[in-house]
Scaffold this motif. Sequence first.
Motif, PDB file in Angstrom:
ATOM      1  N   TYR A   1     -12.449   4.251 -13.505  1.00 24.29           N
ATOM      2  CA  TYR A   1     -11.298   5.045 -13.059  1.00 24.29           C
ATOM      3  C   TYR A   1     -10.012   4.532 -13.708  1.00 24.29           C
ATOM      4  O   TYR A   1      -9.211   5.294 -14.245  1.00 24.29           O
TER       5      TYR A   1
ATOM      6  N   LYS B   1       0.978   4.480  -2.551  1.00 28.18           N
ATOM      7  CA  LYS B   1       0.869   5.872  -2.115  1.00 28.18           C
ATOM      8  C   LYS B   1       2.050   6.689  -2.642  1.00 28.18           C
ATOM      9  O   LYS B   1       1.929   7.858  -2.980  1.00 28.18           O
ATOM     10  N   SER B   2       3.184   6.022  -2.710  1.00 25.91           N
ATOM     11  CA  SER B   2       4.381   6.710  -3.164  1.00 25.91           C
ATOM     12  C   SER B   2       4.353   6.961  -4.660  1.00 25.91           C
ATOM     13  O   SER B   2       4.634   8.069  -5.124  1.00 25.91           O
ATOM     14  N   ALA B   3       4.021   5.943  -5.412  1.00 25.18           N
ATOM     15  CA  ALA B   3       4.085   6.076  -6.864  1.00 25.18           C
ATOM     16  C   ALA B   3       2.757   6.483  -7.497  1.00 25.18           C
ATOM     17  O   ALA B   3       2.735   6.966  -8.633  1.00 25.18           O
TER      18      ALA B   3
ATOM     19  N   VAL C   1      -0.799   8.532 -11.936  1.00 22.39           N
ATOM     20  CA  VAL C   1      -2.004   9.231 -12.392  1.00 22.39           C
ATOM     21  C   VAL C   1      -1.639  10.486 -13.172  1.00 22.39           C
ATOM     22  O   VAL C   1      -2.268  10.815 -14.179  1.00 22.39           O
ATOM     23  N   LEU C   2      -0.626  11.186 -12.704  1.00 25.16           N
ATOM     24  CA  LEU C   2      -0.240  12.422 -13.388  1.00 25.16           C
ATOM     25  C   LEU C   2       0.565  12.155 -14.645  1.00 25.16           C
ATOM     26  O   LEU C   2       0.757  13.052 -15.457  1.00 25.16           O
TER      27      LEU C   2
ATOM     28  N   ASP D   1       0.838  -1.194   0.000  1.00 25.89           N
ATOM     29  CA  ASP D   1       0.000   0.000   0.000  1.00 25.89           C
ATOM     30  C   ASP D   1       0.880   1.255   0.000  1.00 25.89           C
ATOM     31  O   ASP D   1       0.545   2.273  -0.601  1.00 25.89           O
ATOM     32  N   PHE D   2       1.998   1.153   0.670  1.00 26.29           N
ATOM     33  CA  PHE D   2       2.908   2.296   0.734  1.00 26.29           C
ATOM     34  C   PHE D   2       3.475   2.624  -0.640  1.00 26.29           C
ATOM     35  O   PHE D   2       3.607   3.794  -1.013  1.00 26.29           O
TER      36      PHE D   2
ATOM     37  N   ARG E   1      -7.688   6.662 -16.186  1.00 21.12           N
ATOM     38  CA  ARG E   1      -6.651   7.392 -15.449  1.00 21.12           C
ATOM     39  C   ARG E   1      -5.386   6.614 -15.109  1.00 21.12           C
ATOM     40  O   ARG E   1      -4.398   7.232 -14.730  1.00 21.12           O
TER      41      ARG E   1
ATOM     42  N   LEU F   1      -5.347   6.035  -3.394  1.00 19.60           N
ATOM     43  CA  LEU F   1      -5.155   7.434  -3.781  1.00 19.60           C
ATOM     44  C   LEU F   1      -6.438   8.228  -3.622  1.00 19.60           C
ATOM     45  O   LEU F   1      -6.447   9.380  -3.190  1.00 19.60           O
ATOM     46  N   LEU F   2      -7.496   7.606  -3.975  1.00 21.47           N
ATOM     47  CA  LEU F   2      -8.758   8.322  -4.037  1.00 21.47           C
ATOM     48  C   LEU F   2      -9.675   7.984  -2.875  1.00 21.47           C
ATOM     49  O   LEU F   2     -10.747   8.561  -2.746  1.00 21.47           O
ATOM     50  N   HIS F   3      -9.253   7.022  -2.068  1.00 19.60           N
ATOM     51  CA  HIS F   3     -10.065   6.587  -0.940  1.00 19.60           C
ATOM     52  C   HIS F   3     -11.436   6.110  -1.370  1.00 19.60           C
ATOM     53  O   HIS F   3     -12.434   6.294  -0.682  1.00 19.60           O
ATOM     54  N   ARG F   4     -11.484   5.517  -2.568  1.00 19.66           N
ATOM     55  CA  ARG F   4     -12.759   4.961  -3.027  1.00 19.66           C
ATOM     56  C   ARG F   4     -12.962   3.604  -2.386  1.00 19.66           C
ATOM     57  O   ARG F   4     -12.045   2.812  -2.272  1.00 19.66           O
TER      58      ARG F   4
ATOM     59  N   PRO G   1       0.502   8.986  -7.254  1.00 24.89           N
ATOM     60  CA  PRO G   1       0.314  10.298  -7.888  1.00 24.89           C
ATOM     61  C   PRO G   1       1.084  10.430  -9.192  1.00 24.89           C
ATOM     62  O   PRO G   1       0.585  10.991 -10.170  1.00 24.89           O
ATOM     63  N   SER G   2       2.293   9.891  -9.229  1.00 27.87           N
ATOM     64  CA  SER G   2       3.094   9.996 -10.444  1.00 27.87           C
ATOM     65  C   SER G   2       2.503   9.182 -11.576  1.00 27.87           C
ATOM     66  O   SER G   2       2.654   9.546 -12.746  1.00 27.87           O
TER      67      SER G   2
END
Lengths: 747, 369
Positions: free
Chosen positions: A578, A456-458, A463-464, A452-453, A582, A563-566, A460-461
């Motif tokens: 999603y 969280k780390s990768a 998705v962006l 999970d970590f 994305r 990332l999105l807490h869905r 955003p990169s």
Amino acid sequence: MPAEPDHDTAGDRSGATRLRSWDRTLLGRYRPVYHPVNTSCTWCALGPCDLLSGRKGACGQTLSILAAREALVLAVTGACAHAAHARAVIDHLLERDGPELRLELGPWVQIRAPIIELVMGVRPHFSRDLPKVLDSVDSQLVALLGATHFGGEQDAIDLESKTFHAGTMDLVALEVADLAQSSAYGFPSAVRDTALVPLGLGQVDTSKPVILCIGHHSAVGHRIAELLAARGTASEVELVGLCCTAHDMARGHGASVKIVGNQRDQLSVVRAGIADVIVADQQCVRLDLKDEALQRGSCFIATSDAAYSGLPDETDVDPDSLACDLAGRTAAGTFVSDVERAAELAIAVAIRGKRVRLGPPPATEDDAAACNRCGVCDEHCPLALPIADGVFAVAQGGRWGILESLSQRCLRCGRCDSACPLELPVMALVDAADGSAPLRTTVRAGRGPISDFEIKSAGPSIVLGDIPGIVAFLACPDYPDGRDSVGWMARILAARGYIVLASGCAAMDLSWGSGGEGGPENERQSPYELFPAFFDQGGLVNTGSCVSAAHAIGAAIKVASILLHRRLAGNYVGVADYILNRVGMVGVLWGGVAPKALSISAGANRLGIPVLFGPQGERFRRTLEASSDREGWVFDARRGNRVDIAAAPTALCTTAASREEAMVEIVRLCLRPNDTATGRQVKLGHYVALSRELLGEPPGDVARWVRSPYDVPESWACEELTASLPDGWVHTPIPDPTILEGLVRSR
Amino acid sequence: MTFRDADLVSNVVAALDKAVEPGFPYRLMHVCGSHEHTISRWGLRSLLPEGLEVIAGPGCPVCVCPPHEVGEAIELARRGAIVATFGDMLNLPTNFGSLAEANASGGDVRVVYSPLDAVALAARNPEREVVLFAVGFETTAAPVATALGSANLPDNFSVLVSHRSTPPAMELLLGIGDICVDGFIAPGHVSAITGAEAWQRFPDAYAMPVVVAGFEPEDVLLAMLLLVEQINRGEATLENEYSRVVPKLMSSPAVAAIDAVFEVSSAWWRGIGRIPRSGLALRRELGSRDARERFDVHFEAEQNDLPPGCSCHLVMLGKVHPPACALYGRKCTPSSPHGPCMVSQEGTCFIWYTYESEELPATTQGDAS
């Protein structure tokens, strides 16, 4: 029965069609393009029915429906194989550890079963929770197969929807199997630095007794390793594995187990006669393996009731007595289904002393002498290699060059042997022409899930778009262009900052990616040694055996969740939408040939993950492509309007003819509608550069992907871009994309 | 323009009432704790017409500072350095404890009000290492850069850099979806450093209206009106409501100072994750001033960087308002904060606790989960 997830189909009773609306939405964008293998249907006693030129069969079937039906049967077969494997795993572990075994994947993984949670709406906590999940899988697979019966489903798109569902059930089964075995055997989980394990025939110490485990269920292999360690005799016996069993044994025992190779290597390895004992279970095991093994003097122990192999069931015989008895048999084969007894028997046979191993049959010019270049071997070669020319050249003048060059691509399937009307040892001649030393390299032991970590780390990169994509190499090793093809691709992608995942046979073959420049292949570093084993930019991760492919798919699901807490339960469609829009992830099944490859790909496709097959992928009857003359569209959830854009991904299931073409297609398949400007720039930069480098020219469709000047890759000169922009090119804002009208804010 | 002018406020509110179309949800987001302070302190939400919502994004640099960086500062204090920090950081709770607790345990942690105070501290204590724990957005990065570039900088001075930049976080919000924002109110003070043009890519690439706003209540209300009008016209442009302070283009001296000292890097945002290109790191040639390199202190980011039950991540993403958090106002208060948003005076939870009414909704309209 586990709680039902999104139920958008009122008519669904079995659970097998509950996502039909989503499927039809997806299939409206990525329409099936059929590649029928059979043009006449022989499924019932009224056939064969010729379906070419628009003809219908006796039951009203058309060619498209036949192709769709066959694809569904293949997908269900693949899913059933994994479900049966999962059942075998949990039955054994329930017997061994009881129903209260806590399912744990370590402190770094809190979302342990994203697929099960997404599809079934439940979170399994103990081993006793898993049979219920599999019961649901089983019943839905029965319903799916039933729909293929004479007079069953009559709409091709609904057949495709069912194929998707077979794929989804497959993914659930994969996750059940790996969750169970990881928890029970305490596999290192989400650990970056798993052991580097020796890989290749050249790594095997044949001065010791050799026990070779082949197949998918690693229980016997684990038990052998445990017994050897407990008795302090691990260094006296060479314990090796082929295929997924080997992956899982290495996960549990690190470098004390050696991996000889994958499914492609079976015939060569067994004919090499290195094994004193072969322990085989089920799936992807050659159907002539027993005969080949016994011919070479190896003792053959079958252990799965899915593959008795015609052997006597001697499960109840004392292992030591049986070992003595086997020593005296001409053909030392037996079936033992009990894990403990099979392990004891294998060790007992091995330590009784090395059997007389009959090494590979000699292959010389004399063996080729009778060749008359009839070409039958060529006709039967799956890759249509010019074998006849090669053998004839040897026969006529001792010229081995042709055979040497095709030996790198040869799949070692042995069809040429069985087809030759003169019964020449064709495969042995090909092997003899391969002058390279016995292969040796290293592969990193599978690490199971992505933590999970790391998400969280990768995340955003990803998705962006700063991490340009996630590429998962899965499935079978029957590549059209040589053992090193997936490793070649993986190395290039990792060097460009993509995240590379792998499982199964493909994960082993990543080791052959010629990581260093120059020098013999054996002396080059494995890409696993060159690239870090983390889920991040430039990482190269082996998740493990085929069942560990669930973790690659699970990573995409976890991006949406973490990332999105869905929520996952009851939110399949939201998560799939999603991922489709994305998460730039692609599955590459370059050598996929088994039905399991189709079922995995169907499961991935339904989640919005495109899959690229090698050229043989069309033999799965269909690809799923966005129409080239109909632009893609999405809803802009924010503004509430429908936006016409270039379809991204461009296909859900497609093929490529060469590794170069595949590379360019892979990076293009990573494009997504919501790429940020920087992310699109990064991705297009790779697309343009690779197309120039590998295909000799820039791609012709770059302008389709440029939404605004912010997207322009630095490697694309302004003049080139301006020249390629079509007349009337309009700046398109980056949407908040969805294909679900229900997620659009009403205005 | 006059400020704190009731007539002006009434006129703007009336204009908003007229502009907001019924049944048409408008969601505006700001990314600045000072804007949230203005909005809450002056009760602006209570003046807004129905259908117009303003939500707080990740605009508090203290709130998004990840625990492992606080841990590095605590470690430096433990090793005997004087750690100079801005006041809000003192009580930020982490698994490593807080800087206040480190101080109470014998570490030397001192509050400063500007980077130059830290430089002066170093000059007065030549026998000790002085580390400035530099937390903040561009507005803080500029004076830190200026300090680092100053002549006669004491040899015993170094910086533990924890600067972040908002535009990449805004792009992430747009990229990950579910946030459903129709327009951004851009922070005026950051814009004073970067120039208004720093936000140009949002209208250009995303068709996202942006208005740079000042910090008076009139500024914020006017910015909302400009955004609503843009939305109604179907336009997306960059407007500068704060033109009395913010130039169109980059502020050359400040940006030049930042560029001379810092380079763009990825950064961890507490509760959110690692956002690419959203942080600043000291340039390699200034390695001796980089406290991490100087003292070989490198802590890894943590998997769980918020306490159990804390909803700061959802508050910072604009998915919920503070009252939605189970801890808010109960276990988590300014005097005993559990989550980072309750610590800083720029934190949304702190501001709401101080100023907002309990009747405001807990969830934001765009919560799609």
